[in-house]
Design a protein around this motif. Structure first.
Motif, short mmCIF file in Angstrom:
data_model
loop_
_atom_site.label_atom_id
_atom_site.label_comp_id
_atom_site.label_asym_id
_atom_site.label_seq_id
_atom_site.Cartn_x
_atom_site.Cartn_y
_atom_site.Cartn_z
N LEU A 1 -27.95 -40.08 23.64
CA LEU A 1 -28.07 -39.03 24.66
C LEU A 1 -26.67 -38.69 25.17
O LEU A 1 -25.74 -39.47 25.02
N ASP A 2 -26.58 -37.50 25.77
CA ASP A 2 -25.29 -37.04 26.28
C ASP A 2 -24.82 -37.92 27.45
O ASP A 2 -25.44 -37.91 28.51
N PRO A 3 -23.75 -38.72 27.27
CA PRO A 3 -23.35 -39.65 28.33
C PRO A 3 -22.75 -38.97 29.56
O PRO A 3 -22.76 -39.54 30.65
N LEU A 4 -22.24 -37.76 29.41
CA LEU A 4 -21.54 -37.11 30.53
C LEU A 4 -22.42 -36.99 31.77
O LEU A 4 -21.98 -37.20 32.89
N ILE A 5 -23.68 -36.61 31.57
CA ILE A 5 -24.58 -36.46 32.71
C ILE A 5 -25.52 -37.66 32.82
O ILE A 5 -25.78 -38.17 33.90
N LEU A 6 -26.02 -38.13 31.66
CA LEU A 6 -27.10 -39.12 31.72
C LEU A 6 -26.62 -40.54 32.04
O LEU A 6 -27.39 -41.35 32.52
N MET A 7 -25.35 -40.84 31.78
CA MET A 7 -24.83 -42.16 32.14
C MET A 7 -24.82 -42.32 33.67
O MET A 7 -25.44 -43.26 34.20
N PRO A 8 -24.15 -41.40 34.42
CA PRO A 8 -24.22 -41.54 35.89
C PRO A 8 -25.63 -41.39 36.43
O PRO A 8 -26.00 -42.06 37.42
N MET A 9 -26.45 -40.54 35.78
CA MET A 9 -27.83 -40.35 36.26
C MET A 9 -28.63 -41.65 36.12
O MET A 9 -29.32 -42.08 37.05
N GLY A 10 -28.52 -42.29 34.97
CA GLY A 10 -29.25 -43.53 34.72
C GLY A 10 -28.81 -44.63 35.67
O GLY A 10 -29.63 -45.37 36.22
N LEU A 11 -27.50 -44.72 35.89
CA LEU A 11 -26.95 -45.75 36.78
C LEU A 11 -27.50 -45.56 38.20
O LEU A 11 -28.00 -46.51 38.83
N ALA A 12 -27.41 -44.31 38.68
CA ALA A 12 -27.89 -44.03 40.05
C ALA A 12 -29.39 -44.29 40.16
O ALA A 12 -29.86 -44.84 41.17
N MET A 13 -30.14 -43.92 39.12
CA MET A 13 -31.60 -44.10 39.14
C MET A 13 -31.97 -45.58 39.25
O MET A 13 -32.84 -45.98 40.03
N ALA A 14 -31.27 -46.43 38.47
CA ALA A 14 -31.55 -47.87 38.50
C ALA A 14 -31.15 -48.46 39.86
O ALA A 14 -31.91 -49.23 40.46
N LEU A 15 -29.97 -48.07 40.35
CA LEU A 15 -29.47 -48.65 41.60
C LEU A 15 -30.30 -48.22 42.81
O LEU A 15 -30.64 -49.04 43.66
N VAL A 16 -30.61 -46.92 42.87
CA VAL A 16 -31.29 -46.42 44.07
C VAL A 16 -32.70 -47.01 44.19
O VAL A 16 -33.19 -47.26 45.30
N ASN A 17 -33.35 -47.27 43.07
CA ASN A 17 -34.69 -47.84 43.13
C ASN A 17 -34.67 -49.35 43.33
O ASN A 17 -35.67 -49.95 43.71
N GLY A 18 -33.50 -49.95 43.09
CA GLY A 18 -33.35 -51.36 43.42
C GLY A 18 -33.03 -51.51 44.90
O GLY A 18 -33.57 -52.38 45.58
N ALA A 19 -32.18 -50.63 45.41
CA ALA A 19 -31.64 -50.79 46.77
C ALA A 19 -32.51 -50.16 47.84
O ALA A 19 -32.03 -49.41 48.69
N ILE A 20 -33.80 -50.45 47.79
CA ILE A 20 -34.70 -49.89 48.82
C ILE A 20 -34.77 -50.86 50.01
O ILE A 20 -34.89 -52.07 49.83
N LEU A 21 -34.64 -50.29 51.21
CA LEU A 21 -34.67 -51.12 52.42
C LEU A 21 -35.50 -50.43 53.50
O LEU A 21 -35.92 -49.28 53.32
N THR A 22 -35.72 -51.16 54.57
CA THR A 22 -36.51 -50.59 55.67
C THR A 22 -35.57 -50.05 56.75
O THR A 22 -34.64 -50.75 57.16
N MET A 23 -35.80 -48.80 57.15
CA MET A 23 -35.00 -48.22 58.22
C MET A 23 -35.93 -47.38 59.11
O MET A 23 -36.67 -46.53 58.58
N ASP A 24 -35.88 -47.61 60.42
CA ASP A 24 -36.77 -46.91 61.36
C ASP A 24 -38.24 -47.02 60.93
O ASP A 24 -38.99 -46.03 60.99
#
Lengths: 399, 57
Positions: A45-68
């Motif tokens: 796959l095209d790494p220019l867009i999908l590499m940062p997209m994949g990284l952010a997708m994995a991190l953001v769904n790992g880093a879920i926390l409770t706020m308010d």
């Protein structure tokens, strides 16, 4: 003790606060992110867009926390709408300024378009305008036929148009249309579009083998048949076409302005601007586009169960557009008395310059002397223009 | 029925796209013609001809 551990390792403990379906979706999104990173690293796959997209997708769904009292993350919250909330959000979510200042107003799409303009080659479009434009119109078949299909599946006209424009295979245009017409579906549509656009390189060669007879695929086109086009002609085209299209479709004028300013910088031969738009603007906006889109695909945001339908319709749109382009290519082959390689038809699908490269790669696989890339760039550039026209019509009629 | 109405609507969009695309084609042809006329070789002026002759001499 367990409570303290749960507070320290909040990303893990939040699994316990979710129902089984949400946990499954969260794990699936992390896995999808990791898969995108793997496939990008392998250059499938095209790494220019999908590499940062994949990284952010994995991190953001790992880093879920409770706020308010609610589950969230510290990346971005696209649901903030009131000015006060947005201002507060900018102090909390680290990607919020990028999202609010470049995504909500389509600036990111315009920046990508400036970069695309500066790498665009207009020679064949100006030398053979009607062939290029007609092939490009045929290659919009997916952007057209997916619309009634989406309506049949229960989407509104606005949502259907935002999904159908995926068939134009033009990322910035998909962003623009979904932000204008269906902001609530902007995340799934944009992510589906960008993932699919990067797999066109893998899928379209099979479609070509299926629809175009092998003896046609290797036809050699005479490079001397392309008349010389001067920089002055290209400049005049960029200025006039930009003005006329903006006059016709004011809603899409920012995109036209961005694309043609890129073309003008290239043709006016201003090296510093050219380098700036190509190396800084295009590279930077592609990176943030991928990263923010990935961060937006959080389990707390992706709640629309229709995402599976959007995935199916997006794929249908791209496949039908490819078929439309190939049909136009074969018709051009017959009309030119067998002198035109029909593979230039697939380049009408405006994923620039990927589809033009696909045409060249497939022709080269059959005949090592077949150089069709300069010819394929005509429908490719025309495809960008026709997708902008359709987006302009959809937004103008439906917003 | 809704899908049929959508199909009729979208066919209108397609026709409009075709018309605008052809219009862009016409714009390109006009630009080509206009710039081609300007690019015609000029008849050298008397002074230029004299200079050239001088240069040859």
């Amino acid at each position: 003790m367990i409570d303290q551990l749960a507070r320290v390792f909040e990303g893990v403990s939040t699994f316990g606060q979710m129902d089984a379906t949400t946990v499954a979706i969260r794990i699936a999104l992390i896995a999808l992110g990791l898969l995108l990173i793997y496939l990008s690293a392998k250059e499938i796959l095209d790494p220019l867009i999908l590499m940062p997209m994949g990284l952010a997708m994995a991190l953001v769904n790992g880093a879920i926390l409770t706020m308010d009292g609610r589950l969230t993350n510290l990346f971005v919250d696209p649901m903030l709408a009131k000015p006060d909330d947005v201002l507060n959000g900018m102090q909390i979510f680290f990607l919020q300024p990028v999202y609010n200042l470049t995504f909500s107003n389509s600036l990111i799409a315009c920046l990508v378009f400036m970069g695309i303009g500066v790498i665009t080659d207009l020679d064949f479009l100006i030398a053979r305008p009607f062939t290029s434009m007609l092939i490009a119109v045929a290659a919009e078949l997916g952007s057209i036929l997916t619309f009634p299909l989406a309506v049949a599946f229960g989407f509104t006209y606005k949502e259907a148009a935002a999904i159908a424009i995926v068939g134009g295979a033009d990322g910035p245009m998909v962003l623009f249309t979904s932000l204008e017409l269906a902001k609530h579906l902007f995340v799934p549509i944009s992510v589906v579009a960008y993932v699919y656009l990067s797999i066109t390189y893998a899928i379209y060669p099979y479609m070509i083998k299926l629809f175009v007879p092998k003896h046609m695929q290797g036809i050699v086109m005479d490079l001397r048949s392309i008349p010389k086009v001067s920089s002055r002609q290209k400049l005049a085209f960029a200025v006039l076409a930009g003005t006329v299209l903006s006059l016709l479709f004011p809603v899409a004028a920012p995109l036209f302005a961005s694309f043609f300013i890129g073309v003008i910088v290239k043709e006016a031969d201003i090296p510093r601007y050219r380098k700036f738009l190509d190396e800084v603007v295009l590279t930077g906006s592609s990176f943030f586009l991928g990263f923010v889109l990935g961060a937006l695909l959080s389990v707390s945001v992706v709640t629309d169960p229709r995402i599976v339908l959007i995935m199916i319709l997006g794929m249908v749109a791209l496949l039908v557009s490819g078929i439309g382009g190939l049909i136009a290519g074969v018709v051009t082959y017959w009309l030119s008395g067998g002198k035109t390689n029909p593979l230039i038809g697939i380049a009408g699908v405006s994923c620039m310059p990927t589809t033009a490269k696909v045409a060249q790669k497939c022709a080269f696989a059959v005949n090592k002397r077949a150089v069709i890339l300069p010819f394929a760039m005509g429908p490719n550039v025309a495809g960008v223009i026709t997708t902008a026209i359709i987006a302009g019509i959809y937004v103008g009629l439906l917003r | 029925m809704e899908a049929v109405n959508a199909l009729i609507f979208v066919m209108g969009v397609y026709v409009l796209t075709l018309v605008v695309a052809l219009f862009v084609g016409v714009v390109i042809v006009v630009i080509r013609r206009a710039t081609a006329e300007r690019a015609k070789p000029k008849v050298p002026s008397v002074e230029e001809g004299a200079k050239k002759e001088g240069a040859i001499a």
